[in-house]
Design a protein around this motif. Structure first.
Motif, PDB file in Angstrom:
ATOM      1  N   ASN A  39       2.084  -6.208   0.761  1.00  0.00           N
ATOM      2  CA  ASN A  39       2.788  -7.153   1.627  1.00  0.00           C
ATOM      3  C   ASN A  39       3.761  -6.356   2.492  1.00  0.00           C
ATOM      4  O   ASN A  39       3.361  -5.397   3.136  1.00  0.00           O
ATOM      5  N   ALA A  40       5.047  -6.692   2.470  1.00  0.00           N
ATOM      6  CA  ALA A  40       6.012  -5.971   3.303  1.00  0.00           C
ATOM      7  C   ALA A  40       6.720  -4.852   2.555  1.00  0.00           C
ATOM      8  O   ALA A  40       7.569  -4.160   3.129  1.00  0.00           O
ATOM      9  N   ALA A  41       6.389  -4.670   1.287  1.00  0.00           N
ATOM     10  CA  ALA A  41       7.072  -3.662   0.468  1.00  0.00           C
ATOM     11  C   ALA A  41       6.256  -2.374   0.434  1.00  0.00           C
ATOM     12  O   ALA A  41       5.062  -2.399   0.106  1.00  0.00           O
ATOM     13  N   PRO A  42       6.862  -1.238   0.741  1.00  0.00           N
ATOM     14  CA  PRO A  42       6.119   0.023   0.735  1.00  0.00           C
ATOM     15  C   PRO A  42       5.808   0.494  -0.682  1.00  0.00           C
ATOM     16  O   PRO A  42       6.499   0.151  -1.648  1.00  0.00           O
ATOM     17  N   GLN A  43       4.754   1.278  -0.777  1.00  0.00           N
ATOM     18  CA  GLN A  43       4.353   1.896  -2.033  1.00  0.00           C
ATOM     19  C   GLN A  43       4.500   3.404  -1.902  1.00  0.00           C
ATOM     20  O   GLN A  43       4.172   3.986  -0.862  1.00  0.00           O
TER      21      GLN A  43
ATOM     22  N   THR B 167       7.738  -9.149  -2.656  1.00  0.00           N
ATOM     23  CA  THR B 167       7.219  -8.125  -1.750  1.00  0.00           C
ATOM     24  C   THR B 167       6.962  -8.670  -0.351  1.00  0.00           C
ATOM     25  O   THR B 167       7.113  -7.947   0.640  1.00  0.00           O
ATOM     26  N   ALA B 168       6.577  -9.932  -0.249  1.00  0.00           N
ATOM     27  CA  ALA B 168       6.333 -10.530   1.070  1.00  0.00           C
ATOM     28  C   ALA B 168       7.632 -10.690   1.852  1.00  0.00           C
ATOM     29  O   ALA B 168       7.645 -10.647   3.088  1.00  0.00           O
ATOM     30  N   ASN B 169       8.720 -10.891   1.136  1.00  0.00           N
ATOM     31  CA  ASN B 169      10.016 -11.121   1.775  1.00  0.00           C
ATOM     32  C   ASN B 169      10.964  -9.941   1.549  1.00  0.00           C
ATOM     33  O   ASN B 169      12.174 -10.134   1.377  1.00  0.00           O
TER      34      ASN B 169
END
Length: 605
Positions: free
Chosen positions: A425-429, A22-24
């Motif tokens: 992190n950088a991944a949307p929910q 998720t961070a990347n």
């Protein structure tokens, strides 16, 4: 990173893997797209647009966003024996049938052996997520009620079957490591039993026999779990008798299933049978799940989307146990997981894992003129479409999901409308809102407004000889009983009488049956074979009922100028308003015709 290994027993390592993915998210998505294009640039489909070139910008410029009708010719060619390379460099090993479609037959999605590795990866991640929120899951078993459905063979010999049937029959499921968090009360033989009634009986029997070890219960969908409760309500005396005597009922004729269950029963247990019998005799059945399986910590079922209508019944039977929706998946591919599994069903959001597929999103608008449906649709024409990447979506906005998969789907519109609720992190929910155009659903059926209109149009022809006209209609899925069923409210105008309650009941019952016969094969299968949907009902309302419905919608802010009668209503207040004006109720008396889909219709030419 695109397909890392995941050991469900390594909770710390699995949690770290989720954080890394998720961070990347942006980098992982780029890797996914590069790998898909590198593998498949020589396929007939991609070569026709890219001419052997690749790259994200060129892909987005040249490859169109498509729907199933544009993919279907390639699927039909695969089904009839053309090589996989028309869409995929890897061999297409099977076709996965979707739960429903407006086209009369299930859609079919290509799949590969490698895709089962990807599904297993996601399943393995669910265990460490749950263990962050619920302690002691390694101290018992899960009573999961899982079933297979019929499969067919295409003219070329490819197997076509539902995605879960594919997974349960795969070596990935049957050879899964029985780690301390992944032990079920149901033996594989009971899950894989092709007779759904025998399978249900045996799985419940095993679950009851091992009641003291059960820490979680569930099924895939809320509707399936509630069908199991209804089955238990109808068969508990026989189940208790089997436990009391230590023998399996004679009508369980599947030999492997019978042997596996016999090994779990082992010997008579009158004491356990007495306890179960005393609980089942108590009325009402409120909290029956907690009473029969007292160590249960949560109910694991999908309660988002159309399944949300079952939440009141689940809460009644479960006695307030947490309702957990763990993952988001479809026939096209598996998408993501719920990182906060104990959130209330209304707050559930799924984090899309960036290594599962290449994700894009069509911006959607929330419309306000559809009464109680609260619909969100993608309104665009041709080049006006605006598509954004996974990491570029905005919180609070609505989108339709578009996927490019490792299995041969490119920029394919899934049809799911999602709302961005935040980021991990950088991944949307995302919160699942609804399926595009679907207005009615009880089980795996998905009936859209157009199909409902076509069915009603055929049925109302039966009224003409009576001098009767259908002036308005709407519908809802009634799930207050098990199984649920479709309810249509009809307002009629008659020449002979101002009282529509005097209309011939036989004709109205035929109207119900005609509507059912016009709905798609998934609905008819659920009605005729699975019996997971009850008889369709028409409730005739007195004149003026739909004027009152309009007044109600306008009072909530709808525009009088733009008001359109909602073809599906979900508001309890709106349903009650129409209920108070019902003058007659009629049910379908016939089971609609259904037969398994044969691939002959798919032959080219």
């Amino acid at each position: 990173m695109v397909m890392p290994s995941c050991d469900p027993n390594d909770l710390e390592g699995s949690t770290r893997l989720i954080e890394d993915l998720t961070a990347n998210a942006r980098q992982v998505q780029q890797q996914v797209l590069n790998e898909i294009l590198t593998r498949n640039q020589g396929t007939e489909y991609l070569h026709g647009f890219l001419r052997g070139r690749k790259g994200r910008d060129l892909f987005k410029k040249k490859v169109p966003v498509v729907e199933y009708d544009q993919v279907k010719p390639y699927i039909d060619r695969l089904a009839n024996g053309e090589p996989s390379r028309i869409i995929s460099a890897q061999p297409i090993s099977e076709l996965l049938t979707s739960s429903g479609t407006s086209g009369g037959q299930p859609k079919m999605m290509p799949s590969t052996d490698e895709e089962l590795d990807r599904k297993t990866f996601l399943y393995n991640l669910l265990i460490p997520v749950m263990n962050q929120y619920v302690d002691g899951l390694d101290q018992g078993k899960g009573m999961y009620l899982l079933f297979i459905k019929p499969e067919i063979s295409t003219p070329a010999g490819l197997t076509a079957r539902p995605v879960l049937t594919s997974y349960y029959k795969s070596r990935h499921f049957r050879s899964r490591p029985f780690n301390r968090f992944n032990v079920y009360t149901s033996p594989d033989e009971a899950i894989l039993c092709p007779d759904s009634k025998q399978s249900m009986f045996c799985q419940l029997l095993c679950g009851l026999r091992q009641r003291d070890q059960v820490l979680r219960v569930g099924a895939v969908f809320a509707s399936a779990f509630l069908r199991a409760i209804k089955f238990l309500e109808d068969h508990w005396p026989e189940l208790c008798s089997n436990i009391r005597t230590g023998t399996v009922s004679d009508w369980i004729t599947d030999a492997s299933c019978r042997d596996a269950v016999g090994r779990i029963l082992r010997e008579p247990n009158a004491e356990l049978a007495d306890v179960i019998e005393s609980e089942c005799r108590r009325e009402p059945w409120e909290a029956i799940v907690k009473r029969l399986w007292p160590r249960t910590k949560y109910v694991d079922v999908i309660v988002t989307g159309s399944m949300a209508q079952y939440i009141p019944l689940l809460e009644f039977y479960s006695g307030g146990l947490p309702l957990v929706s763990t993952m988001y998946a479809s026939s096209e591919c598996y998408f993501g997981i719920n990182l906060r599994p104990l959130d209330l069903p209304s707050d559930v959001s799924y984090t899309l894992l960036p290594n599962m597929a290449y994700f894009e999103f069509i911006e959607a608008d929330k419309t306000d003129d559809r009464g109680e449906t609260g619909s969100v649709e993608c309104n665009y024409t041709g080049d006006l479409i605006k598509v954004v990447d996974l990491v570029d979506v905005e919180v609070g906005r609505y989108y339709e999901l578009v996927v490019t998969t490792f299995t041969g789907l490119y920029r394919y519109r899934v049809g799911d409308i999602l709302k961005v609720t935040g980021f991990h992190n950088a991944a949307p929910q995302f919160r699942f809102v609804h399926r595009r155009n679907v207005v009615l659903s009880v089980d795996t059926d998905k009936t859209n407004e157009e199909d409902l209109l076509k069915a009603v149009t055929q049925a109302k022809l039966l009224l003409e000889p009576l001098g009767c006209l259908l002036t308005e209609y709407t519908s809802y899925a009634d799930t207050s009983s098990i199984p649920g069923h479709y309810v249509l409210f009809w307002e009629l105008k008659t020449k002979a009488s101002s009282d529509p309650s005097h209309i011939d009941s036989a004709v109205m019952e035929d109207c119900c049956s005609t509507i059912e016969s016009c709905l798609d094969s998934v609905y008819r299968r659920c009605r005729s074979r699975d019996r997971s949907i009850g008889p369709l009902e028409i409730r005739v309302v007195r004149r003026g009922a739909f004027d009152a419905l309009m007044d109600y919608c306008v009072s909530l802010g709808s525009s009088v100028n733009q008001y359109k009668t909602p073809r599906c209503i979900q508001s309890r207040e709106a349903i009650q308003l129409l209920e108070e004006k019902v003058v007659g109720k009629f049910f379908s008396r016939k089971l609609p015709f259904w037969e398994p889909y044969t691939m002959m219709e798919a032959k080219a030419g």
